[in-house]
Design a protein around this motif. Sequence first.
Motif, PDB file in Angstrom:
ATOM      1  N   TYR A 194      20.744   8.400  38.528  1.00  6.85           N
ATOM      2  CA  TYR A 194      19.906   7.989  37.405  1.00  6.85           C
ATOM      3  C   TYR A 194      20.458   6.691  36.852  1.00  6.85           C
ATOM      4  O   TYR A 194      21.683   6.499  36.767  1.00  6.85           O
ATOM      5  CB  TYR A 194      19.888   9.046  36.304  1.00  6.85           C
ATOM      6  N   HIS A 211      15.199   8.445  36.535  1.00  5.61           N
ATOM      7  CA  HIS A 211      15.345   8.926  37.911  1.00  5.61           C
ATOM      8  C   HIS A 211      15.159   7.774  38.890  1.00  5.61           C
ATOM      9  O   HIS A 211      14.274   6.951  38.744  1.00  5.61           O
ATOM     10  CB  HIS A 211      14.291  10.015  38.146  1.00  5.61           C
ATOM     11  N   SER A 242      15.832  11.436  32.487  1.00  2.00           N
ATOM     12  CA  SER A 242      14.471  11.566  33.032  1.00  2.00           C
ATOM     13  C   SER A 242      13.545  12.225  32.014  1.00  2.00           C
ATOM     14  O   SER A 242      12.716  13.059  32.362  1.00  2.00           O
ATOM     15  CB  SER A 242      14.483  12.370  34.325  1.00  2.00           C
TER      16      SER A 242
END
Length: 816
Positions: free
Chosen positions: A762, A779, A709
């Motif tokens: 993820y 994410h 992320s």
Amino acid sequence: MTLTSPARTTNRPRVQRPHSPPDGPRRRFRIAGADLSASVAVFLIALPLSLGIALATGAPLQAGLVAAAVGGIVAGRLGGSPLQVSGPAAGLTVVTAELIQRYGWRTTCAVTVLAGLAQLGLAALRVARSALAVSPAVVHGMLAGIGVTIALAQLHVVLGGSPQSSAVANARGLPAQLAHVSGPALAISALTVAVLLLWPRLPGRVGRLVRKVPAALAAVAGATAVAALAGLRLPRVDLPSWSSHALVGLPEGPLLGLVAAALTVTLVGSVESLLSAVAVDKLAAARRAGPPVPRSRLDRELAGQGAANVLSGALGGLPVTGVAVRSAANISAGATGRNSAILHGVWVILAALFLVPVLDLIPLASLAALVTVVGVQMVSITHLRSVRRNREMLVYVATLTAVVLTGVLEGVVIGVAVAVAVALHRLTRTRITIEETDEGHHVRARGQLTFLAVPRLSRVLHQIPQDSPCVVELDGSFMDHAAYEALRDWQASHDAAVRLTGPAGHRITRPTPASGSAAHGAGRHACCRPWTPWRNHQCGEQRPSGAEGTEGGGEEPGGGTVGHRLASGIGAFQRDTAPLVREELARLAREGQRPSQLFLTCADSRLVTSMITSSGPGDLFTVRNVGNLVPLPGEESGDDSVAAAIEYAVEVLRVESITVCGHSGCGAMQALLNSGPDEPPSPLRRWLRHGLPSLERMASRRHAWARISGRLPADAVEQLCLTNVVQQLEHLRAYESVARRLAEGTLTLHGMYFHVGEAQAYLLAGTDEVHSYDDVFNHVPPAAGGTAAGPTSGPTPGPAAEPEDRAWGRQAARAS
């Protein structure tokens, strides 16, 4: 070699990146070419809009330029949405115009400063997400009401007159204004609207070239040129000298009125900015080209807007918000970061200083026509369809009408009240019907069963004869205690059989008593009802001392043995779950398995594959091993289980995708990092040698660090867990059957990482081929369901890793 728990590696120092690479100082300000071109495109849109919004509010025209510059530089630098562009927005036009008329310009600037301070306070309290809890129907109705108010006011300027003090007065004054139309003003306004609407639709190659100029700039520039060449005598922009520009003054007026004004600006500006940031995230995620952009940090964005409002008000500028039109243009122009918004603010400053003679040629009628179109477009047909589809048209119309008739703050309050009333009406609206069938009686309760529906429910239930079997179908998601007690008491007193079912006819099992035998009471918590057979958990309770590490015939926390706990869980499955899945499993038994993907993950007990992928029987062909490893072909050394599973899934089952799923705190990866050359050989060590290529990849200078992320991994273990997923995907490509299916385009590979502590999945971006780029794990938002749905965007080139950053990786590789 032993698998170590995460708690035993907490003394490992966190990896820190050096402040500068060894080959020289790092450049602090990097401006990509895409950001430079995007800033120019946004500037060309922002310049006429800023002047038009200032004209619509009755503020000094320079105030619009101040707000545009401050919004671009301050909010762009400090805000939490990298691609959002801030400036004076149409959403605050009505509020600002009312403040100027009531308190004057200098006090309005003071209100803007107070609103900015309030936004900073709200950001410190981290309540940005709460602003999104407002019903979308209220927000869309508010924006539509503001758009109608703007259009009614600016129509007077388009026709050659002056706007009145309120929307009602403007509507009443339109007939008189139509009787005294100014021909030149109407002609210039019509030309502006025509160019504005037709410019994006110009056909052919020439059209594609000229469309690179923003429609707003083309419309205003064309109208200005025509007015100048034709010698039309029209009111024009009049930018006074900056030396006479009015700054903020001490607020003058009743205290309650000023507080209400500041709260109104805070509320409307914050909601508009945060909704715009959410929309920017969606646009950026849908963009195929360009690097991935981090999701907006809403609390930081609110703080950036607050800082911009404080400075804009202090410098004599309009209130600042995030602007969806400029942000969308910024994304479409290919911006990669916040530098484009900052540069657009710089261009506004330069234009305000050096292009005053050019700006003074713009007719006010042209700017009024531009703002009128913007106001009309705020009544969005897309929003209307969405509101109608969700049956909230009443809330939308009530908010729109209230904003036009009373004002923005009062209109929003009325809209929220109507939304609450509609929600309560739906909550209490329960339809209960009874039907007599050959097998007895069938009662349907559609809606939420609350205490308000108990009288009707009891009246219907007592119409059923005592000796008649009955099916009660509950088609709702909520039943309070009063309704439950009424159903239970009636069921206990009814002589014939009673069956409770859900909306699909499935039987509803009775709630497990709080006390009872271990088979029924232990481990059955309401918070885990979606996974009722899943019993080995805590649900926030502390396990009794000595419970950890029990094995064999040890005592379980509920008072029984582990073997009894297993038998109890199987019994719960046979009693509660088997009746629901028996028909589907029977079908699968007849037709055979047809899974859609091969899911290769770790044997760690905390990974519940069906739960984190929302899958059921027959969906996944799952292979689990220590470390989610895929041995290279020819290196299995007698253990062909993984290779056999891959061959069977790809060649026989013809799965459409293969997912390699790693997870946080993997004991296998910790063992791989902690292994030494002098350790005696063991089955575990022989197996973990298939993870050595992951160690080598992590230590290699040819591969940049994997990111999660947008952030760096927390420590070496997490870095190895992420790198291992990427490396095992590369191993999969070495299998002949996988390579052939990939070349045919009938198979895809996906990487996945599950953070156990965060319960967050993820997905690896760009897994169609192995890159020397940053491996980015994106994410998965709740809307995606947490399933392994595939890569969300392409990979992004990243800088080569510095040797200091790889020290621990090389040491671990040498040690193994």
